[in-house]
Motif scaffolding. Structure first.
Motif, PDB file in Angstrom:
ATOM      1  N   GLN A  36       0.693  -1.229  -0.158  1.00 14.71           N
ATOM      2  CA  GLN A  36       0.096  -0.024   0.112  1.00 14.71           C
ATOM      3  C   GLN A  36       0.880   1.140   0.001  1.00 14.71           C
ATOM      4  OE1 GLN A  36      -2.639  -1.654   3.212  1.00 14.71           O
ATOM      5  NE2 GLN A  36      -4.152  -0.480   1.774  1.00 14.71           N
ATOM      6  N   HIS A 137       0.965  -9.140   4.688  1.00 12.78           N
ATOM      7  CA  HIS A 137      -0.264  -8.526   4.525  1.00 12.78           C
ATOM      8  C   HIS A 137      -0.456  -8.647   2.913  1.00 12.78           C
ATOM      9  CE1 HIS A 137      -2.405  -4.786   6.441  1.00 12.78           C
ATOM     10  NE2 HIS A 137      -2.963  -5.148   5.238  1.00 12.78           N
ATOM     11  N   TRP A 138      -0.728  -9.681   2.488  1.00 17.49           N
ATOM     12  CA  TRP A 138      -1.371 -10.023   1.119  1.00 17.49           C
ATOM     13  C   TRP A 138      -0.383 -10.060  -0.011  1.00 17.49           C
ATOM     14  CZ3 TRP A 138      -6.130  -6.377   1.928  1.00 17.49           C
ATOM     15  CH2 TRP A 138      -6.855  -6.582   3.280  1.00 17.49           C
ATOM     16  N   GLU A 182      -5.170 -10.429   8.809  1.00 18.36           N
ATOM     17  CA  GLU A 182      -6.568 -10.495   8.143  1.00 18.36           C
ATOM     18  C   GLU A 182      -6.722 -11.777   7.093  1.00 18.36           C
ATOM     19  OE1 GLU A 182      -8.418  -7.259   6.633  1.00 18.36           O
ATOM     20  OE2 GLU A 182      -8.088  -5.854   8.322  1.00 18.36           O
ATOM     21  N   ASN A 317      -8.528  -5.602  13.753  1.00 17.88           N
ATOM     22  CA  ASN A 317      -8.694  -4.675  13.018  1.00 17.88           C
ATOM     23  C   ASN A 317     -10.088  -4.255  12.781  1.00 17.88           C
ATOM     24  OD1 ASN A 317      -5.713  -4.765  12.361  1.00 17.88           O
ATOM     25  ND2 ASN A 317      -6.105  -5.602  10.332  1.00 17.88           N
ATOM     26  N   TYR A 319     -13.336  -1.722  11.862  1.00 14.31           N
ATOM     27  CA  TYR A 319     -13.966  -0.533  11.196  1.00 14.31           C
ATOM     28  C   TYR A 319     -15.486  -0.151  11.553  1.00 14.31           C
ATOM     29  CZ  TYR A 319      -9.537  -0.254   8.918  1.00 14.31           C
ATOM     30  OH  TYR A 319      -8.209  -0.348   8.943  1.00 14.31           O
ATOM     31  N   TRP A 356     -18.899   2.480   5.021  1.00 17.00           N
ATOM     32  CA  TRP A 356     -18.960   1.779   6.156  1.00 17.00           C
ATOM     33  C   TRP A 356     -19.607   2.602   7.222  1.00 17.00           C
ATOM     34  CZ3 TRP A 356     -13.182   0.223   6.055  1.00 17.00           C
ATOM     35  CH2 TRP A 356     -13.044  -0.715   5.014  1.00 17.00           C
ATOM     36  N   GLU A 383      -5.399  -2.024  13.876  1.00 14.49           N
ATOM     37  CA  GLU A 383      -6.109  -1.133  12.836  1.00 14.49           C
ATOM     38  C   GLU A 383      -7.430  -0.622  13.145  1.00 14.49           C
ATOM     39  OE1 GLU A 383      -6.378  -2.364   8.731  1.00 14.49           O
ATOM     40  OE2 GLU A 383      -4.473  -3.443   8.812  1.00 14.49           O
ATOM     41  N   GLU A 436      -5.376   1.736  -1.465  1.00 15.73           N
ATOM     42  CA  GLU A 436      -6.575   1.106  -0.659  1.00 15.73           C
ATOM     43  C   GLU A 436      -7.198  -0.080  -1.582  1.00 15.73           C
ATOM     44  OE1 GLU A 436      -7.706   0.706   2.136  1.00 15.73           O
ATOM     45  OE2 GLU A 436      -9.212  -0.187   1.739  1.00 15.73           O
ATOM     46  N   TRP A 437      -6.248  -0.932  -2.090  1.00 12.51           N
ATOM     47  CA  TRP A 437      -6.586  -2.309  -2.578  1.00 12.51           C
ATOM     48  C   TRP A 437      -7.585  -2.125  -3.891  1.00 12.51           C
ATOM     49  CZ3 TRP A 437      -2.789  -5.056  -1.050  1.00 12.51           C
ATOM     50  CH2 TRP A 437      -2.497  -4.875   0.174  1.00 12.51           C
ATOM     51  N   PHE A 445      -7.225   7.067   3.803  1.00 16.11           N
ATOM     52  CA  PHE A 445      -7.353   6.640   5.338  1.00 16.11           C
ATOM     53  C   PHE A 445      -6.227   7.262   6.091  1.00 16.11           C
ATOM     54  CE2 PHE A 445      -9.952   3.132   3.552  1.00 16.11           C
ATOM     55  CZ  PHE A 445     -10.717   2.783   4.971  1.00 16.11           C
TER      56      PHE A 445
HETATM   57  C1  GCO Z   1      -6.911  -4.547   6.023  1.00 15.91           C
HETATM   58  C2  GCO Z   1      -6.303  -3.707   6.089  1.00 15.91           C
HETATM   59  C3  GCO Z   1      -5.892  -2.415   5.481  1.00 15.91           C
HETATM   60  C4  GCO Z   1      -6.785  -1.605   4.780  1.00 15.91           C
HETATM   61  C5  GCO Z   1      -7.715  -1.131   5.846  1.00 15.91           C
HETATM   62  C6  GCO Z   1      -8.798  -0.254   5.450  1.00 15.91           C
HETATM   63  O1  GCO Z   1      -6.050  -4.966   6.763  1.00 15.91           O
HETATM   64  O2  GCO Z   1      -7.955  -4.537   5.688  1.00 15.91           O
HETATM   65  O3  GCO Z   1      -5.097  -4.038   6.659  1.00 15.91           O
HETATM   66  O4  GCO Z   1      -4.874  -2.946   4.377  1.00 15.91           O
HETATM   67  O5  GCO Z   1      -6.321  -0.719   3.788  1.00 15.91           O
HETATM   68  O6  GCO Z   1      -8.339  -2.141   6.332  1.00 15.91           O
HETATM   69  O7  GCO Z   1      -9.819  -0.893   4.344  1.00 15.91           O
END
Ligand code: GCO
Length: 477
Positions: A36, A137-138, A182, A317, A319, A356, A383, A436-437, A445
């Motif tokens: 990211q 982290h992906w 995640e 994490n 939100y 969200w 997060e 942001e993916w 953010f």
């Molecule tokens: C996530 C993420 C972040 C995202 C954030 C906002 O772990 O989902 O770790 O990479 O950017 O959550 O969507």
């Protein structure tokens, strides 16, 4: 867009108490992730990741954005650490890009890749900022995806080898290690609905990926522990699962079907990962879902013992809450494997630019439930944050909406601690605006605004407010 954060209904008591002080030693920081922010996608021997591939496919990421340059943090890390220092951060959670360390996900270790994280860690320590390193982290190496990615059991073993190599280089200075970020998202958005890399759409593949991610967690935890890692954490995306009527008032679900829907989604989202990792077993709802989607053949004898390693912390994490209702008799087009007969509903609350719902009390409920269900581990908010449509005015960003969001959620963390949850720290998502993916750069953010034209960084009002919170170790009304 201006979003006004309002408190609906009766304000919980902790909102009216005045000063909110956290205990000494509570850790304050911010988080980012390699793909990211780093950019430098082709530098110093970095291999290709599934996100490089996915973001190059037209239509997959908003605006055709990619992480090729991102925040150029790879070159600007020293300035970024100075920024963290100016904000008084005590901790910084970053992730290591596997394809920088092993271009193809196995085989030779790339010293130039390790050297970058070496420099970053030294810079952090010189500024008295504690590094929290995340290993996944992906950004899976594409070469491993070509062999099946997380649907292939072997990927878990490759992950443990990689974890060992990173620890061997940084373990003398990094004491806190996170294996996975995640796994639910990596498995179910990556392999289930195809919204994230690698973009596969197969429910059975998602469930297999989830198991192999957990196996990778267990194997890498064993490797880290035997190499002397002090603190190991598994980070999940979790949310309290509520019926619409429960969003603003604690109450029992109205009927048995709704109560069952709530527990099923909680099992698929949270228990699917924490029960194996902390108890060595899958909850019945996950086993039933596996039976319906490809069976249990991918789970071998001994896997759950490997997955169930003692760890110190679970990172959350958070939100927004998940809001669900039973929808008996309606067509079963499940949003997730296992969510047949369940409807996901919008919450009655204002929303962020991601759409969200903003429900700070959801964070207290989540922390209290997990501390009740898993008393053997400490909790960490790894997060929490919000995207809003920030505007630069005279060189400043007056993001009062983000300040309100963060303040509400910090009060919620405090309330949970007061009620007995063992919460050790809070990391805002994110230090910087970033990739942001699937939303690309369209969602901001950051505590710090990034001008992608010239890579200028502008601390938003929320960053300055957060600096004061850290300095006071709490909030004032
Ligand atoms: C996530 C993420 C972040 C995202 C954030 C906002 O772990 O989902 O770790 O990479 O950017 O959550 O969507």
């Amino acid at each position: 867009m201006t979003v006004t954060v309002t408190t609906r209904g009766t304000a919980p008591s902790y909102l009216t108490e005045g000063r909110v002080a956290f205990r000494d030693g509570f850790v304050w920081g911010a988080a980012t992730a390699s793909y990211q922010i780093e950019g430098a996608a082709k530098e110093d021997g970095r291999g290709r990741s599934i996100w490089d591939t996915f973001s190059s496919v037209p239509g997959k990421v908003a605006g055709g954005d990619t992480g090729e340059v991102a925040c150029d943090h790879y070159h600007r890390y020293a300035d970024d650490v100075r920024l963290m220092c100016d904000l008084g951060l005590q901790a910084y959670r970053f992730s290591v890009a596997w394809p920088r360390i092993q271009a193809d996900g196995s085989g030779p270790i790339n010293d130039l890749g390790l050297a970058f994280y070496d420099r970053l860690v030294d810079e952090l320590l010189e500024s008295d900022i504690t590094p929290y390193a995340t290993l996944y982290h992906w950004d899976l190496p594409q070469a491993l995806e070509d062999l099946g990615g997380w649907t292939a059991r072997d990927t878990a073993y490759r992950f443990a080898d990689y974890a060992q190599a990173v620890h061997a280089r940084l373990g003398d200075r990094v004491r806190s290690w996170t294996t996975l970020n995640e796994p639910w998202v990596a498995a179910f958005l990556g392999y289930g609905n195809g919204v994230h890399a690698p973009g596969r759409k197969d429910p059975a593949a998602a469930l297999h990926a989830a198991h192999h991610l957990l196996l990778g967690h267990g194997l890498s935890t064993q490797a880290l522990r035997s190499a002397g890692a002090e603190e190991i954490m598994l980070v999940i995306n979790s949310s309290p699962v509520l019926t619409p009527a429960q969003v603003h008032a604690p109450a029992a679900p109205a009927n048995e079907a709704d109560a069952a829907a709530v527990e099923r989604i909680h099992a698929l989202l949270t228990r699917q990962f924490l029960d194996p990792a902390l108890r060595g077993e899958y909850p019945p709802a996950v086993l039933e879902t596996l039976e319906r989607h490809g069976g249990l053949g991918h789970i071998r004898d001994g896997d759950l013992e490997i997955i169930n390693q003692p760890i110190e912390l679970v990172g959350l994490n958070y939100y927004n809450p998940s809001v669900v209702e039973a929808r008996l008799g309606e067509p079963a087009d499940a949003a997730w494997p296992g969510s047949e007969d369940i409807r996901f509903s919008p919450a009655d609350a204002p929303t962020t630019a991601m759409g969200w719902p903003i429900v700070p009390t959801g964070l207290s409920r989540l922390l209290l439930r997990l501390s009740h269900d898993y008393p053997e581990v400490g909790l960490f908010v790894t997060e929490n944050g919000a995207a809003f449509d920030d505007v630069v005015t005279d060189g400043k960003v007056h993001d009062t909406n983000r300040v309100s969001y963060l303040e509400g959620h910090l009060r919620a963390v405090h309330a949970a601690i007061e009620a007995g949850a063992d919460v050790r720290g809070y990391l805002a998502w994110s230090l910087l605006d970033n990739f942001e993916w699937a939303e690309g750069y369209s969602r901001r953010f950051g505590l710090v605004y990034v001008d992608y034209e010239n890579q200028a960084r502008i601390p938003k009002d929320s960053a300055l407010w957060y600096r004061d919170v850290i300095q006071r170790n709490g909030l004032t009304l």
